[in-house]
Design an enzyme around this catalytic site. Sequence first.
Site, PDB file in Angstrom:
ATOM      1  N   PHE A 136      37.067  45.457  43.942  1.00  0.00           N
ATOM      2  CA  PHE A 136      36.111  45.907  42.923  1.00  0.00           C
ATOM      3  C   PHE A 136      35.066  44.824  42.729  1.00  0.00           C
ATOM      4  O   PHE A 136      35.402  43.660  42.516  1.00  0.00           O
ATOM      5  CB  PHE A 136      36.818  46.196  41.591  1.00  0.00           C
ATOM      6  N   ASP A 221      34.551  36.612  45.118  1.00  0.00           N
ATOM      7  CA  ASP A 221      34.231  37.192  43.816  1.00  0.00           C
ATOM      8  C   ASP A 221      35.321  36.725  42.842  1.00  0.00           C
ATOM      9  O   ASP A 221      36.442  37.245  42.841  1.00  0.00           O
ATOM     10  CB  ASP A 221      34.216  38.719  43.947  1.00  0.00           C
ATOM     11  N   LYS A 250      32.651  37.459  33.353  1.00  0.00           N
ATOM     12  CA  LYS A 250      33.751  37.606  32.400  1.00  0.00           C
ATOM     13  C   LYS A 250      34.054  36.340  31.596  1.00  0.00           C
ATOM     14  O   LYS A 250      33.306  35.967  30.704  1.00  0.00           O
ATOM     15  CB  LYS A 250      35.000  38.086  33.138  1.00  0.00           C
TER      16      LYS A 250
HETATM   17  N1  PLP Z   1      33.959  41.682  40.148  1.00  0.00           N
HETATM   18  C1  PLP Z   1      35.219  41.762  39.697  1.00  0.00           C
HETATM   19  C2  PLP Z   1      36.326  41.142  40.489  1.00  0.00           C
HETATM   20  C3  PLP Z   1      35.499  42.403  38.487  1.00  0.00           C
HETATM   21  O1  PLP Z   1      36.768  42.490  38.056  1.00  0.00           O
HETATM   22  C4  PLP Z   1      34.438  42.964  37.764  1.00  0.00           C
HETATM   23  C5  PLP Z   1      34.693  43.687  36.505  1.00  0.00           C
HETATM   24  O2  PLP Z   1      35.769  44.122  36.204  1.00  0.00           O
HETATM   25  C6  PLP Z   1      33.141  42.865  38.275  1.00  0.00           C
HETATM   26  C7  PLP Z   1      32.939  42.202  39.459  1.00  0.00           C
HETATM   27  C8  PLP Z   1      31.977  43.438  37.538  1.00  0.00           C
HETATM   28  O3  PLP Z   1      31.666  42.658  36.460  1.00  0.00           O
HETATM   29  P1  PLP Z   1      30.721  43.234  35.298  1.00  0.00           P
HETATM   30  O4  PLP Z   1      31.484  44.335  34.648  1.00  0.00           O
HETATM   31  O5  PLP Z   1      30.476  42.056  34.412  1.00  0.00           O
HETATM   32  O6  PLP Z   1      29.485  43.714  35.963  1.00  0.00           O
END
Ligand code: PLP
Length: 400
Positions: A136, A221, A250
Amino acid sequence: MRDWIKLEQQYFMDTGHRRLGITVVRGEGVTVWDETGREYLDFIAGWAACSLGHCHPVIVNALEEQGGRLILAGYDVYTIPQIELAELLASASGLDKVFFCNSGAEANEGAVKLARKYGKLHLKGAYDVISALRGFHGRTLAMVAATGKPESHKYFTPLPEGFTHVPFDDVPALRAAAKEQTCAILLEPIQGEGGVRIPDDAYLKEVRRLCDERGLLLILDEVQTGCGRTGTLWGHEQFDVKPDIMTLGKGLGGGVPIGAILVNERAACFGPGDHGSTFGGNALCTAVAAAVFRYILAEDLSGNAARMGAYFRERLWDLQGKYEAVKEVRGRGLLVALEFHVPIALPFAQACRELGLLTNPLPPHTIRFMPPLTIRPHDVDRAIEIVEAAIKRTTSQDSS
Ligand code: PLP
C-alpha cells in the site's frame, strides 16, 4: 446534542468506513473520549500517526510556540524549522537530502518522480517501478497504480503507466520482473495495510543486491514503519539494508500532516522547478515534527515500542493457546496484527469498541493494533483484558 453521524452522512462523501461508529471529541495520551463522555483506549492512534499519543505537551507546545511566530512563508524564502528538521532526519537516517510534503502518498509520488528522472539521466530512460502485491502506497492516482491491489484499480482507469507488481517476499519473481525499463523497486519493509506481513530476514538484502547489480534505486516506503513504530527508528534497520530513497509520513508529525522524501547523494537528482508544494515543509508542521522527532530520540520511544510490542504480542499469543478462533499474532514493535481462523474481524473490533478499546479491523480475518509509541505495560494489560472479553463475546467460547 446534534446528530453528528447523520450530519456527516448528509454532507460528507461516503469515503470513510467509520467502522467503529463513534464520534471522538477529545484525546489525551492513549485515551480518547466520545461526545457522550465515554472513554476508550486508543490502539489505532490516527492510523499510526499519533506516535506520542493524543495532545502530547511536546506537540501542543510546539504548535503554540510556532503558531504564534510563523505558520507558512512560501517557497521563495528559507525557513528555519524546515532546515532543522531536514538536518535531524538526515543525521538520524544516514541519508543526505530531504524534501517535505504533506502526506505519505505525496512522499511516494515524489519518490517515483525522482526515480523516473534518475532513469532518464542514468538508466537510458528506464521508467518502470516494481512494487509488491498487497502493498500500500497511498491514494493518489499514481499511488493507486503503484499499490498492489488490482481490485482497487477498476473504477479509476486509465491509471498512470509504468508500474509492475510482483508477490511480496519473492526474490525470483522480482528478478524476473526487473527489465531494461525498470528504474526502481518500491516496497514497504513490512506490509502494514496488507495485514502486517513481515518478509524473510534475507529478502530486503536480496532486493538491495538486485538493485546494486542493475543500478536501480531502492525506495523503501516507511510511512507506516518509520519513526520508531517497529521497534527501531527505521524499519529497514531490522533487515540490515539501506535504501536509496526512504519516504515518511504518519508518525513523523505525531498527528499534524507532513510527509518526507529522504535520499542519498546518488538519487538526489531533482533540480529547481522539478518538484514543490505550497504547504510542504511549512514552518508549523516542520516545527512540530522536529519536536516529535527529538522526543522520540530523547525518550528512546523505538526501544519502548520494541519492549511494549514484545510484551503485547506475548500476551496475545497466550490467548491463541486459550481460544480456538485465534490463528496467529504477527508484528514488530508496535505494529501488530492478530489473525483469526474465522471471519470475525469486524464484529470483534466492534465488541472491543463496546468494551472500551479502539482497534483497526482488516476484514475478514485480521485486526491491526498501532497504539502510541508511549504506551506502558498497564495499557497493554488493559487492552488484553478487553481483547479476551471481545473474543469471548464474538466467538461465544469461554477459555478452555
Ligand atoms: N504508505 C504506507 C505504507 C501507508 O501505510 C500509507 C497509509 O496508510 C501511505 C503510504 C499513505 O499515506 P497517507 O495516507 O498519508 O497519504
